[in-house]
Design a protein around this motif. Sequence first.
Motif, PDB file in Angstrom:
ATOM      1  N   HIS A   1       8.016 -10.146  -2.064  1.00 31.49           N
ATOM      2  CA  HIS A   1       7.616  -8.828  -1.557  1.00 31.49           C
ATOM      3  C   HIS A   1       8.013  -8.599  -0.101  1.00 31.49           C
ATOM      4  O   HIS A   1       7.703  -7.547   0.456  1.00 31.49           O
ATOM      5  CB  HIS A   1       6.107  -8.678  -1.694  1.00 31.49           C
ATOM      6  N   ALA A   2       8.682  -9.563   0.510  1.00 29.83           N
ATOM      7  CA  ALA A   2       9.013  -9.456   1.932  1.00 29.83           C
ATOM      8  C   ALA A   2       9.841  -8.211   2.213  1.00 29.83           C
ATOM      9  O   ALA A   2      10.775  -7.882   1.483  1.00 29.83           O
ATOM     10  CB  ALA A   2       9.784 -10.702   2.380  1.00 29.83           C
ATOM     11  N   GLY A   3       9.478  -7.510   3.265  1.00 32.69           N
ATOM     12  CA  GLY A   3      10.218  -6.325   3.674  1.00 32.69           C
ATOM     13  C   GLY A   3       9.898  -5.065   2.908  1.00 32.69           C
ATOM     14  O   GLY A   3      10.568  -4.040   3.102  1.00 32.69           O
ATOM     15  N   ASN A   4       8.875  -5.082   2.057  1.00 34.16           N
ATOM     16  CA  ASN A   4       8.549  -3.878   1.291  1.00 34.16           C
ATOM     17  C   ASN A   4       7.758  -2.895   2.158  1.00 34.16           C
ATOM     18  O   ASN A   4       7.521  -3.124   3.346  1.00 34.16           O
ATOM     19  CB  ASN A   4       7.817  -4.231  -0.001  1.00 34.16           C
ATOM     20  N   HIS A   5       7.335  -1.784   1.574  1.00 32.42           N
ATOM     21  CA  HIS A   5       6.654  -0.750   2.358  1.00 32.42           C
ATOM     22  C   HIS A   5       5.365  -1.262   2.978  1.00 32.42           C
ATOM     23  O   HIS A   5       4.978  -0.844   4.079  1.00 32.42           O
ATOM     24  CB  HIS A   5       6.376   0.482   1.491  1.00 32.42           C
ATOM     25  N   ALA A   6       4.685  -2.179   2.289  1.00 27.53           N
ATOM     26  CA  ALA A   6       3.451  -2.732   2.842  1.00 27.53           C
ATOM     27  C   ALA A   6       3.741  -3.577   4.075  1.00 27.53           C
ATOM     28  O   ALA A   6       2.990  -3.530   5.059  1.00 27.53           O
ATOM     29  CB  ALA A   6       2.737  -3.563   1.777  1.00 27.53           C
ATOM     30  N   ASP A   7       4.809  -4.354   4.044  1.00 24.26           N
ATOM     31  CA  ASP A   7       5.195  -5.124   5.219  1.00 24.26           C
ATOM     32  C   ASP A   7       5.554  -4.213   6.384  1.00 24.26           C
ATOM     33  O   ASP A   7       5.236  -4.505   7.543  1.00 24.26           O
ATOM     34  CB  ASP A   7       6.394  -6.021   4.893  1.00 24.26           C
ATOM     35  N   VAL A   8       6.234  -3.115   6.099  1.00 24.06           N
ATOM     36  CA  VAL A   8       6.598  -2.185   7.162  1.00 24.06           C
ATOM     37  C   VAL A   8       5.346  -1.691   7.887  1.00 24.06           C
ATOM     38  O   VAL A   8       5.263  -1.738   9.128  1.00 24.06           O
ATOM     39  CB  VAL A   8       7.397  -0.994   6.605  1.00 24.06           C
ATOM     40  N   LEU A   9       4.352  -1.221   7.136  1.00 26.49           N
ATOM     41  CA  LEU A   9       3.113  -0.752   7.752  1.00 26.49           C
ATOM     42  C   LEU A   9       2.421  -1.874   8.514  1.00 26.49           C
ATOM     43  O   LEU A   9       2.052  -1.714   9.693  1.00 26.49           O
ATOM     44  CB  LEU A   9       2.179  -0.198   6.679  1.00 26.49           C
TER      45      LEU A   9
ATOM     46  N   ARG B   1      10.499  -0.014  18.057  1.00 27.28           N
ATOM     47  CA  ARG B   1      10.002  -1.353  18.443  1.00 27.28           C
ATOM     48  C   ARG B   1      10.129  -2.325  17.275  1.00 27.28           C
ATOM     49  O   ARG B   1      10.566  -3.472  17.444  1.00 27.28           O
ATOM     50  CB  ARG B   1       8.538  -1.221  18.872  1.00 27.28           C
ATOM     51  N   TYR B   2       9.727  -1.885  16.110  1.00 27.23           N
ATOM     52  CA  TYR B   2       9.783  -2.715  14.908  1.00 27.23           C
ATOM     53  C   TYR B   2      11.224  -3.070  14.541  1.00 27.23           C
ATOM     54  O   TYR B   2      11.547  -4.236  14.290  1.00 27.23           O
ATOM     55  CB  TYR B   2       9.094  -1.959  13.779  1.00 27.23           C
TER      56      TYR B   2
END
Length: 285
Positions: A8-16, A79-80
């Motif tokens: 799941h790395a880099g998915n929308h949840a990781d972005v948030l 920043r991200y």
Amino acid sequence: MNYRHAFHAGNHADVLKHIVLLATCDALTAKPAPVFALDTHAGRGLYALDGNSAQRTGEAEGGIGRLLAEAPKHPLVARYLSAIRACRATHGQASYPGSPWLLAHALREDDRIATCELLPEEAAQLKSNFADEPRVAVHARDGYEAMKALLPPRIGTTRFNRGLVLIDPPYEAQLEEFDRIIGAIRDALTRWPQACYLVWYPIKRRRSLQPFFRRVATLPVKGALLAELMVHPDDSPLRMNGSGMVVLNPPWQLNQSIGGVLPALRDVLGEAGASSRIEWLAEPR
């Protein structure tokens, strides 16, 4: 526990999660006093998006992949993405940083980081990834137990009055996980009450989270901020429609910066029916 974040790395949840984490780190490091960070469910800390696990799900394409292709003009997004590019400059263009790497990137030389990972294979990889980073301690142990053992933080003669705890569990049994989170934070607040506590949670049906939110509002903190990003309509219990972050004792004005970036993330990462929200579960005092 069978969960592997590599899928799941880099998915929308990781972005948030990682945008909120970096914003919190930057707010804490704006003052000179040293900072201590505890990552209770650290994973391996660094991922390859061209590996079999990430390729099998393709989730990163709908998260960091989409954001890199269509980055909204917002300081927290910039920043991200700067952190992502710094990671890739060192580890290759298919790499994606987990929260331990982002903490090491965002914090300073006199700050300290403790990471916890229970799965032996993941913990060994985490230790290997940070073998040359003296600021990062790796603990192959349960993160909730580590909160009892490591808080309040003291390393050598340094007592850390400022810092954060990131709680990002796999939620294989969601209701039980919420019980453990509330219990661990309530206990930690008796020993390190001034710290910032960040809790990530998945959203399948938002209304099922209301008991957790009510319990968060009763914690003895100086404010409890909720930020959610829904990339799908809130209508299916069979998928993760979005995710959220609860930030306890948030830094000053974090609500304003996070509130500004959420609609931009929704517009880039979401489908029809996507939404976002930010609100206080407990007003700051």
